[in-house]
Design an enzyme around this catalytic site. Structure first.
Site, PDB file in Angstrom:
ATOM      1  N   GLU A  27      10.693 -20.399 -63.258  1.00 22.60           N
ATOM      2  CA  GLU A  27       9.343 -19.926 -62.943  1.00 22.60           C
ATOM      3  C   GLU A  27       8.535 -19.633 -64.205  1.00 22.60           C
ATOM      4  OE1 GLU A  27      11.425 -17.178 -59.526  1.00 22.60           O
ATOM      5  OE2 GLU A  27       9.888 -16.286 -60.771  1.00 22.60           O
ATOM      6  N   CYS A  47       3.830 -16.057 -68.845  1.00 23.76           N
ATOM      7  CA  CYS A  47       5.201 -15.539 -68.867  1.00 23.76           C
ATOM      8  C   CYS A  47       6.135 -16.710 -68.618  1.00 23.76           C
ATOM      9  CB  CYS A  47       5.336 -14.485 -67.762  1.00 23.76           C
ATOM     10  SG  CYS A  47       7.011 -13.886 -67.550  1.00 23.76           S
ATOM     11  N   CYS A  86      20.598 -16.119 -65.173  1.00 23.84           N
ATOM     12  CA  CYS A  86      20.887 -15.144 -66.224  1.00 23.84           C
ATOM     13  C   CYS A  86      22.303 -14.612 -66.044  1.00 23.84           C
ATOM     14  CB  CYS A  86      19.874 -13.999 -66.120  1.00 23.84           C
ATOM     15  SG  CYS A  86      19.976 -12.840 -67.492  1.00 23.84           S
ATOM     16  N   CYS A 138      21.935  -7.404 -64.598  1.00 23.80           N
ATOM     17  CA  CYS A 138      21.190  -6.168 -64.286  1.00 23.80           C
ATOM     18  C   CYS A 138      21.108  -6.025 -62.767  1.00 23.80           C
ATOM     19  CB  CYS A 138      19.789  -6.205 -64.898  1.00 23.80           C
ATOM     20  SG  CYS A 138      19.815  -6.322 -66.686  1.00 23.80           S
ATOM     21  N   CYS A 156      17.826  -6.988 -60.691  1.00 26.23           N
ATOM     22  CA  CYS A 156      17.085  -8.190 -61.070  1.00 26.23           C
ATOM     23  C   CYS A 156      17.515  -9.408 -60.249  1.00 26.23           C
ATOM     24  CB  CYS A 156      17.301  -8.460 -62.560  1.00 26.23           C
ATOM     25  SG  CYS A 156      16.401  -9.907 -63.128  1.00 26.23           S
ATOM     26  N   CYS A 159      10.924 -10.748 -60.273  1.00 26.91           N
ATOM     27  CA  CYS A 159      11.273 -11.769 -61.247  1.00 26.91           C
ATOM     28  C   CYS A 159      12.501 -12.571 -60.805  1.00 26.91           C
ATOM     29  CB  CYS A 159      11.563 -11.038 -62.566  1.00 26.91           C
ATOM     30  SG  CYS A 159      12.284 -12.030 -63.833  1.00 26.91           S
TER      31      CYS A 159
HETATM   32  N1  SAH Z   1      16.250 -10.614 -69.925  1.00 31.67           N
HETATM   33  C1  SAH Z   1      15.083 -10.066 -70.522  1.00 31.67           C
HETATM   34  C2  SAH Z   1      13.782 -10.679 -70.055  1.00 31.67           C
HETATM   35  C3  SAH Z   1      13.624 -11.070 -68.620  1.00 31.67           C
HETATM   36  S1  SAH Z   1      13.431  -9.798 -67.407  1.00 31.67           S
HETATM   37  C4  SAH Z   1      15.079  -8.559 -70.391  1.00 31.67           C
HETATM   38  O1  SAH Z   1      16.022  -8.024 -69.823  1.00 31.67           O
HETATM   39  O2  SAH Z   1      14.169  -7.919 -70.897  1.00 31.67           O
HETATM   40  C5  SAH Z   1      11.813  -9.182 -67.692  1.00 31.67           C
HETATM   41  C6  SAH Z   1      11.653  -7.729 -67.333  1.00 31.67           C
HETATM   42  O3  SAH Z   1      11.640  -7.531 -65.916  1.00 31.67           O
HETATM   43  C7  SAH Z   1      12.754  -6.830 -67.874  1.00 31.67           C
HETATM   44  O4  SAH Z   1      12.200  -5.655 -68.384  1.00 31.67           O
HETATM   45  C8  SAH Z   1      13.568  -6.559 -66.623  1.00 31.67           C
HETATM   46  O5  SAH Z   1      14.358  -5.420 -66.773  1.00 31.67           O
HETATM   47  C9  SAH Z   1      12.467  -6.447 -65.588  1.00 31.67           C
HETATM   48  N2  SAH Z   1      12.881  -6.562 -64.202  1.00 31.67           N
HETATM   49  C10 SAH Z   1      13.827  -7.349 -63.663  1.00 31.67           C
HETATM   50  N3  SAH Z   1      13.917  -7.160 -62.334  1.00 31.67           N
HETATM   51  C11 SAH Z   1      12.999  -6.225 -62.031  1.00 31.67           C
HETATM   52  C12 SAH Z   1      12.606  -5.589 -60.826  1.00 31.67           C
HETATM   53  N4  SAH Z   1      13.208  -5.858 -59.660  1.00 31.67           N
HETATM   54  N5  SAH Z   1      11.611  -4.677 -60.887  1.00 31.67           N
HETATM   55  C13 SAH Z   1      11.016  -4.380 -62.062  1.00 31.67           C
HETATM   56  N6  SAH Z   1      11.342  -4.937 -63.224  1.00 31.67           N
HETATM   57  C14 SAH Z   1      12.330  -5.842 -63.218  1.00 31.67           C
END
Ligand code: SAH
Length: 346
Positions: free
Chosen positions: A92, A105, A112, A116, A119, A333
């Protein structure tokens, strides 16, 4: 097998051109066609001989990805693209309109590995790294399709950019090359869950890009419940790396903090956060967490988020609550890719 010419840097292109028996300056012409004019076909490179164009076509291909879905927000003109790559994988990219310009973006990996908990990108699984050409192509396609000039790029889409360090730095080198797209890396932000060894390497590159750290918790104990990377690195080590990044680059660090109701949004958490982040230039970006289907995490209420922000400000911190953009088209995301894959599989 043909080689991906869009992922080649200037020096590599020069070597290849010489190896094919042409003059060195031809590399500059090709680089310009690819990264300034964004041609999709060697035949459009009209200052090269027809014979050389045929040779190029034999050895190389020009990467292009396909748009499989385009969603336009009725609320704020945010545009989300679902791109299909040559091997059928999907990623995306999102174009966001701000007063001062358009921000893109982009994704850096297909899926990934970081795991997390909140995510969607990680739930759908990891397939592979993106090449530099695939990252550039997200930009070139978004610009040509939308007709909008992109003034800012954020590496915050699917994937962990520092887990694909070589391709990401190659992408940044090509992107900023004066002979090509000539994009200022001061207008690029890279977001990471905190791979400290790579933060050190990145600082030495002196790119001038801004670094965002996905922190999401003020203590190691809480962070480990949300982010497996917290088992590898302590927050104190991460903050040391951030201070070093600031000292070397002069760029203030942004800390991303997704507010999850009842989990990390208490006043005690705000105090702990202020205490670990005070004493060096940074900014805290609070994000009400996006609800994803697979998890029970709920966003903090507006009142709780406002109280959290106020408390940090009383502690002397610079804080914003991120505006939700494209709320009607978003899903979190990586959600779009995951849904697409589910449709595919069903
Ligand atoms: N892997 C990198 C970049 C991609 S994620 C990182 O971890 O920073 C981009 C951002 O979106 C990160 O800050 C991540 O923690 C956040 N993110 C992922 N899922 C999310 C969600 N469900 N709600 C809010 N932020 C989220």
């Amino acid at each position: 097998m043909k080689k991906d010419i869009l992922s080649m840097d200037y020096n590599e292109l020069e070597e290849s051109v010489l190896a094919l028996g042409e003059k060195k300056f031809r590399a500059g012409q090709i680089f310009e066609w690819l990264h300034k004019h964004k041609v999709q076909d060697f035949n459009q490179m009209t200052n090269l001989s027809a014979q050389f164009r045929t040779v190029l076509n034999e050895y190389f291909y020009i990467y292009s990805l396909k748009i499989v879905k385009k969603l336009v927000s009725g609320l704020d003109n945010t545009v989300k693209y679902l791109y299909k790559l040559n091997d059928g994988a999907v990623v995306e990219a999102v174009v966001i309109n701000y007063k001062h310009g358009n921000s893109l973006c982009i994704s850096t990996q297909v899926g990934c590995k970081m795991g997390c908990r909140f995510c969607a990108s990680t739930i759908a699984g990891f397939e592979r790294n993106l090449t530099a050409g695939e990252m550039l192509s997200q930009l070139y396609t978004a610009e040509s399709e939308s007709g909008k000039k992109i003034s800012n790029i954020v590496l915050m889409g699917i994937g962990e950019p520092l887990d694909n360090y070589d391709n990401v730095t190659r992408f940044l080198d090509i992107l900023s090359s004066e002979d090509g797209h000539d994009f200022s890396l001061r207008n690029v932000a890279l977001s990471t869950c905190g791979k400290i060894d790579k933060i050190h390497e990145l600082a030495k590159k002196r790119y001038g890009l801004s670094l965002s750290i996905s922190l999401h918790a003020p203590s190691d104990e809480l962070r480990r419940q949300l982010m497996p990377i917290a088992n590898n690195y302590k927050i104190s080590e991460l903050i040391e790396a951030c201070k070093m990044y600031f000292e070397i680059t002069g760029r203030r660090i942004t800390f991303e903090y997704a507010l999850i109701d009842g989990m990390n949004d208490s006043i005690e958490c705000a105090d702990e956060l202020a205490s670990i982040l005070s004493g060096f230039p940074n900014h805290i970006n609070l994000i009400p967490i996006n609800k994803i289907d697979e998890r029970d995490y709920m966003p903090s209420s507006k009142d709780r988020a406002a109280a959290f922000k106020n408390r940090l400000e009383q502690g002397g911190m610079s804080v914003t609550i991120r505006r939700t953009l494209g709320a009607d088209i978003d899903a979190a995301c990586g959600q779009l890719r995951k849904e697409y894959r589910t449709e595919d599989i069903n």
